[in-house]
Write a protein that holds these residues in place. Structure first.
Motif, short mmCIF file in Angstrom:
data_model
loop_
_atom_site.label_atom_id
_atom_site.label_comp_id
_atom_site.label_asym_id
_atom_site.label_seq_id
_atom_site.Cartn_x
_atom_site.Cartn_y
_atom_site.Cartn_z
N THR A 1 44.81 34.60 36.69
CA THR A 1 44.90 33.68 37.80
C THR A 1 43.30 33.43 38.12
O THR A 1 42.82 32.11 38.14
CB THR A 1 45.45 33.95 39.38
OG1 THR A 1 47.14 34.09 38.82
CG2 THR A 1 45.31 33.06 40.29
N ALA A 2 42.59 34.37 38.23
CA ALA A 2 40.94 34.10 38.61
C ALA A 2 40.31 33.41 37.51
O ALA A 2 39.65 32.32 37.58
CB ALA A 2 40.43 35.41 38.77
N ARG A 3 40.58 34.03 36.28
CA ARG A 3 40.32 33.13 35.15
C ARG A 3 40.81 31.55 34.87
O ARG A 3 39.94 30.81 34.85
CB ARG A 3 40.85 33.99 33.63
CG ARG A 3 40.49 33.15 32.38
CD ARG A 3 41.23 33.63 31.29
NE ARG A 3 42.66 33.04 31.67
CZ ARG A 3 43.78 33.53 31.01
NH1 ARG A 3 43.75 34.42 29.99
NH2 ARG A 3 45.18 33.03 31.37
N ALA B 1 38.90 29.86 37.61
CA ALA B 1 37.50 29.45 36.94
C ALA B 1 37.45 28.48 35.97
O ALA B 1 36.37 27.61 36.29
CB ALA B 1 37.06 30.89 36.79
N VAL C 1 42.57 36.04 45.40
CA VAL C 1 43.98 36.14 44.76
C VAL C 1 44.81 37.23 45.37
O VAL C 1 44.21 38.30 44.98
CB VAL C 1 43.88 36.10 43.06
CG1 VAL C 1 45.02 35.72 42.61
CG2 VAL C 1 42.64 35.22 42.71
N TYR D 1 31.68 34.63 37.05
CA TYR D 1 32.28 34.93 38.35
C TYR D 1 32.04 36.50 38.79
O TYR D 1 32.51 37.19 37.73
CB TYR D 1 33.42 34.26 38.81
CG TYR D 1 34.67 34.54 37.78
CD1 TYR D 1 35.38 35.76 38.07
CD2 TYR D 1 34.81 33.70 36.58
CE1 TYR D 1 36.41 36.02 37.03
CE2 TYR D 1 35.83 34.02 35.70
CZ TYR D 1 36.74 35.37 35.97
OH TYR D 1 37.60 35.63 35.19
N ALA E 1 34.36 39.42 40.31
CA ALA E 1 35.70 39.54 40.63
C ALA E 1 35.61 41.08 41.29
O ALA E 1 35.08 42.09 40.85
CB ALA E 1 36.66 39.65 39.65
N ALA F 1 46.51 32.08 45.24
CA ALA F 1 45.00 32.12 45.35
C ALA F 1 44.73 30.93 46.57
O ALA F 1 45.23 29.96 46.33
CB ALA F 1 44.43 31.70 44.18
N HIS G 1 38.63 39.51 45.26
CA HIS G 1 37.67 38.47 45.95
C HIS G 1 37.23 37.77 44.20
O HIS G 1 36.75 38.44 43.45
CB HIS G 1 36.59 38.98 46.46
CG HIS G 1 36.85 39.48 47.85
ND1 HIS G 1 36.68 38.70 48.89
CD2 HIS G 1 37.39 40.70 48.37
CE1 HIS G 1 36.93 39.38 49.93
NE2 HIS G 1 37.21 40.50 49.65
N VAL G 2 37.05 36.32 44.51
CA VAL G 2 36.24 35.99 43.32
C VAL G 2 35.27 34.86 43.92
O VAL G 2 35.44 34.12 44.40
CB VAL G 2 37.39 34.73 42.56
CG1 VAL G 2 36.38 34.15 41.24
CG2 VAL G 2 38.60 35.98 42.01
#
Ligand code: 5GP
Ligand code: ZN
Length: 118
Positions: free
Chosen positions: A73-75, A78, A47, A86, A88, A33, A106-107
């Protein structure tokens, strides 16, 4: 299971390999990321899977666990950043404004996010 050979000029493969600099915010065995070069919100990171697939659907077919890793990973990022929420997004295909054909989530966060998206 074979991973498609990435195009030599894939910029995201170069970021995964460390051949192109990026502001990395998280890395796992299957994903990286990093901050988007042209952010569309105060927080905007991408990511990406370490393996090269043109889009999220191809990733889902060949490496479903790596696709799930993008979301966890986004979580995690965040939570690290203390984001309340957010967005995603996978842009898929040139008609949907996909410009880099290496799957990337995208985040976006940190401003009011309107719906429907433009
Ligand atoms: P797409 O339009 O394909 O959904 O998103 C590609 C994203 O990659 C864009 O938001 C763009 O700003 C970002 N991007 C393109 N080249 C680079 C780069 O070299 N470094 C980083 N960090 N982001 C990039
Ligand atoms: Zn690639």
């Amino acid at each position: 299971m074979t991973t498609p050979v990435p195009p030599d000029d894939c910029i995201f493969c170069k970021i995964v390999a460390g051949d192109l600099p990026a502001e990395v915010v998280h890395a796992s065995d299957s994903s990286v990321a990093f901050k988007d070069l042209n952010p569309q919100a105060p927080t905007h990171f991408l990511v990406i899977p370490r393996s090269h697939y043109a889009n999220a659907a191809e990733l889902a077919v060949h490496e479903p666990s790596a696709l799930a890793d993008l979301f966890t990973t986004a979580r995690d990022v965040a939570e690290e950043k203390g984001l309340e929420g957010y967005r995603a997004v996978f842009n898929t295909g040139a008609a949907a404004q996909q410009t880099v054909f290496h799957a990337h989530l995208h985040v976006l966060a940190g401003r009011e996010l309107t719906w429907p998206p433009g």
